[in-house]
Design a protein around this motif. Structure first.
Motif, mmCIF file in Angstrom:
data_model
loop_
_atom_site.group_PDB
_atom_site.id
_atom_site.type_symbol
_atom_site.label_atom_id
_atom_site.label_comp_id
_atom_site.label_asym_id
_atom_site.label_seq_id
_atom_site.Cartn_x
_atom_site.Cartn_y
_atom_site.Cartn_z
ATOM 1 N N ARG A 1 5.185 13.436 -4.495
ATOM 2 C CA ARG A 1 6.338 14.333 -4.544
ATOM 3 C C ARG A 1 7.640 13.548 -4.353
ATOM 4 N NH1 ARG A 1 9.180 18.683 -1.334
ATOM 5 N NH2 ARG A 1 9.022 17.300 0.406
ATOM 6 N N MET A 2 7.646 12.573 -3.437
ATOM 7 C CA MET A 2 8.848 11.767 -3.215
ATOM 8 C C MET A 2 9.145 10.869 -4.412
ATOM 9 S SD MET A 2 9.179 10.819 0.817
ATOM 10 C CE MET A 2 8.116 9.443 0.758
ATOM 11 N N MET A 3 8.111 10.412 -5.099
ATOM 12 C CA MET A 3 8.292 9.510 -6.236
ATOM 13 C C MET A 3 8.777 10.241 -7.484
ATOM 14 S SD MET A 3 7.484 6.524 -5.104
ATOM 15 C CE MET A 3 6.917 5.432 -6.365
ATOM 16 N N GLU A 4 8.565 11.551 -7.556
ATOM 17 C CA GLU A 4 8.905 12.301 -8.773
ATOM 18 C C GLU A 4 9.912 13.410 -8.545
ATOM 19 O OE1 GLU A 4 5.115 13.704 -10.062
ATOM 20 O OE2 GLU A 4 4.383 11.693 -10.552
ATOM 21 N N GLY A 5 10.313 13.661 -7.298
ATOM 22 C CA GLY A 5 11.136 14.824 -6.979
ATOM 23 C C GLY A 5 12.624 14.625 -7.201
ATOM 24 N N THR A 6 13.326 15.751 -7.204
ATOM 25 C CA THR A 6 14.781 15.791 -7.287
ATOM 26 C C THR A 6 15.260 16.394 -5.974
ATOM 27 O OG1 THR A 6 14.702 16.056 -9.675
ATOM 28 C CG2 THR A 6 16.739 16.719 -8.576
ATOM 29 N N PHE A 7 15.999 15.605 -5.191
ATOM 30 C CA PHE A 7 16.319 16.011 -3.832
ATOM 31 C C PHE A 7 17.812 16.012 -3.548
ATOM 32 C CE2 PHE A 7 12.032 14.156 -3.431
ATOM 33 C CZ PHE A 7 11.360 15.258 -2.930
ATOM 34 N N GLY A 8 18.166 16.819 -2.556
ATOM 35 C CA GLY A 8 19.512 16.877 -2.022
ATOM 36 C C GLY A 8 19.411 17.021 -0.519
ATOM 37 N N ILE A 9 20.562 16.975 0.139
ATOM 38 C CA ILE A 9 20.586 17.107 1.593
ATOM 39 C C ILE A 9 21.805 17.954 1.960
ATOM 40 C CG2 ILE A 9 21.923 15.019 2.073
ATOM 41 C CD1 ILE A 9 19.874 14.520 4.379
ATOM 42 N N PRO A 10 21.662 18.864 2.918
ATOM 43 C CA PRO A 10 22.820 19.665 3.339
ATOM 44 C C PRO A 10 23.913 18.775 3.926
ATOM 45 C CG PRO A 10 20.765 20.625 4.142
ATOM 46 C CD PRO A 10 20.427 19.279 3.581
ATOM 47 N N PHE A 11 25.152 19.127 3.639
ATOM 48 C CA PHE A 11 26.297 18.336 4.080
ATOM 49 C C PHE A 11 26.740 18.711 5.500
ATOM 50 C CE2 PHE A 11 30.982 17.243 3.352
ATOM 51 C CZ PHE A 11 30.787 15.893 3.524
ATOM 52 N N GLU A 12 26.374 19.893 5.953
ATOM 53 C CA GLU A 12 26.836 20.399 7.244
ATOM 54 C C GLU A 12 26.599 19.447 8.417
ATOM 55 O OE1 GLU A 12 26.574 24.418 9.986
ATOM 56 O OE2 GLU A 12 25.031 24.084 8.467
ATOM 57 N N PRO A 13 25.406 18.854 8.596
ATOM 58 C CA PRO A 13 25.209 17.979 9.757
ATOM 59 C C PRO A 13 26.157 16.778 9.777
ATOM 60 C CG PRO A 13 23.099 18.438 8.696
ATOM 61 C CD PRO A 13 24.165 19.007 7.824
ATOM 62 N N PHE A 14 26.516 16.285 8.619
ATOM 63 C CA PHE A 14 27.414 15.126 8.559
ATOM 64 C C PHE A 14 28.829 15.514 8.984
ATOM 65 C CE2 PHE A 14 24.122 14.306 5.285
ATOM 66 C CZ PHE A 14 23.477 13.273 5.945
ATOM 67 N N ILE A 15 29.281 16.690 8.543
ATOM 68 C CA ILE A 15 30.607 17.157 8.952
ATOM 69 C C ILE A 15 30.625 17.402 10.461
ATOM 70 C CG2 ILE A 15 32.272 19.047 8.800
ATOM 71 C CD1 ILE A 15 31.570 19.327 5.868
ATOM 72 N N LEU A 16 29.593 18.042 10.973
ATOM 73 C CA LEU A 16 29.541 18.330 12.405
ATOM 74 C C LEU A 16 29.472 17.050 13.234
ATOM 75 C CD1 LEU A 16 27.181 21.433 12.436
ATOM 76 C CD2 LEU A 16 29.685 21.376 12.460
ATOM 77 N N ASN A 17 28.780 16.020 12.759
ATOM 78 C CA ASN A 17 28.726 14.743 13.470
ATOM 79 C C ASN A 17 30.067 14.024 13.454
ATOM 80 O OD1 ASN A 17 26.076 14.949 14.293
ATOM 81 N ND2 ASN A 17 25.272 13.832 12.531
ATOM 82 N N ALA A 18 30.856 14.228 12.409
ATOM 83 C CA ALA A 18 32.186 13.621 12.346
ATOM 84 C C ALA A 18 33.151 14.308 13.304
ATOM 85 C CB ALA A 18 32.724 13.682 10.918
ATOM 86 N N GLU A 19 32.823 15.511 13.748
ATOM 87 C CA GLU A 19 33.639 16.318 14.655
ATOM 88 C C GLU A 19 35.072 16.494 14.154
ATOM 89 O OE1 GLU A 19 33.492 14.966 18.713
ATOM 90 O OE2 GLU A 19 31.312 15.128 18.798
ATOM 91 N N PRO A 20 35.277 17.444 13.221
ATOM 92 C CA PRO A 20 36.639 17.728 12.759
ATOM 93 C C PRO A 20 37.545 18.099 13.940
ATOM 94 C CG PRO A 20 35.027 18.832 11.389
ATOM 95 C CD PRO A 20 34.282 18.263 12.548
ATOM 96 N N GLN A 21 38.771 17.616 13.896
ATOM 97 C CA GLN A 21 39.725 17.867 14.975
ATOM 98 C C GLN A 21 40.329 19.262 14.832
ATOM 99 O OE1 GLN A 21 42.449 14.628 14.386
ATOM 100 N NE2 GLN A 21 41.074 13.125 15.332
ATOM 101 N N GLU A 22 40.999 19.693 15.907
ATOM 102 C CA GLU A 22 41.707 20.971 15.872
ATOM 103 C C GLU A 22 42.698 20.950 14.706
ATOM 104 O OE1 GLU A 22 41.813 23.921 17.751
ATOM 105 O OE2 GLU A 22 39.924 23.164 18.557
ATOM 106 N N GLY A 23 42.767 22.029 14.005
ATOM 107 C CA GLY A 23 43.707 22.127 12.893
ATOM 108 C C GLY A 23 43.148 21.664 11.561
ATOM 109 N N ALA A 24 41.970 21.068 11.549
ATOM 110 C CA ALA A 24 41.351 20.654 10.286
ATOM 111 C C ALA A 24 40.863 21.902 9.565
ATOM 112 C CB ALA A 24 40.206 19.696 10.542
ATOM 113 N N LYS A 25 41.337 22.092 8.335
ATOM 114 C CA LYS A 25 41.016 23.325 7.619
ATOM 115 C C LYS A 25 40.367 23.115 6.261
ATOM 116 C CE LYS A 25 44.715 26.161 9.649
ATOM 117 N NZ LYS A 25 44.215 25.999 10.938
ATOM 118 N N THR A 26 40.543 21.934 5.667
ATOM 119 C CA THR A 26 40.041 21.715 4.312
ATOM 120 C C THR A 26 39.308 20.380 4.196
ATOM 121 O OG1 THR A 26 42.103 20.694 3.572
ATOM 122 C CG2 THR A 26 41.900 23.075 3.237
#
Length: 165
Positions: free
Chosen positions: A80-105
């Protein structure tokens, strides 16, 4: 083509993303079926309780049943890994970067210009990193899909960086 992507801007931690290692990440999703599946958020505790109850009931009625073999399961997963088409949710990466107060976009710089999204919509993005078991070379290293799948046929390609504003 740059193989790594940065998350910068109004964040407490600048993040460097390396899509080549995501194939081993448990958060990956199968893009062939992801947008067709029912997206209802389910209560994880309730789902867990139901599955354990079902398993317990089966063991009482039938006795303990052991899995066929782990070898066949590993072989299927490898294929399955050798033939699959995969993606990953972006949310954990944004949350790990910790957007500062006032970040809107979120500004996505890509080969055809830039796309700006509200931060709450950016949390729903899916980053495609593999097609038919291969790294994305055409327009890679990642393709950006909206969480609702509206751009499934024409994702954002040639991603250079993500800037939180």
């Amino acid at each position: 083509m740059e193989l790594i992507i940065h998350i910068t801007g109004k964040v407490n931690y600048q993040i460097t993303l390396d899509p080549s290692v995501w194939i081993f990440d448990d958060r990956k999703v199968d893009l062939d079926t992801y947008f067709q599946e029912n997206k209802d958020k389910k209560d994880e505790l309730e789902e867990y309780t139901k599955s354990i109850s079902k398993h317990w009931d089966r063991e009482i009625m039938e006795g303990a049943v052991f899995p066929p073999t782990l070898k066949s399961e590993r072989k299927y997963e490898k294929q399955r890994m050798m033939e699959g088409t995969f993606g990953i949710p972006f949310e954990p990466f944004i949350l790990n970067a910790e957007p500062q107060e006032g970040a809107k976009t979120l500004l996505i710089e890509h080969s055809e210009g830039a796309t700006e999204l509200p931060l709450n919509e950016a949390l729903k993005l899916i980053l495609g990193f593999s097609k038919n078991g291969k790294q994305l070379t055409d327009g890679g290293p990642v393709h950006v899909y909206y969480g609702d799948g509206t751009n499934q046929q024409s994702p954002l390609k040639g991603i250079k960086q993500f800037i939180i504003k």
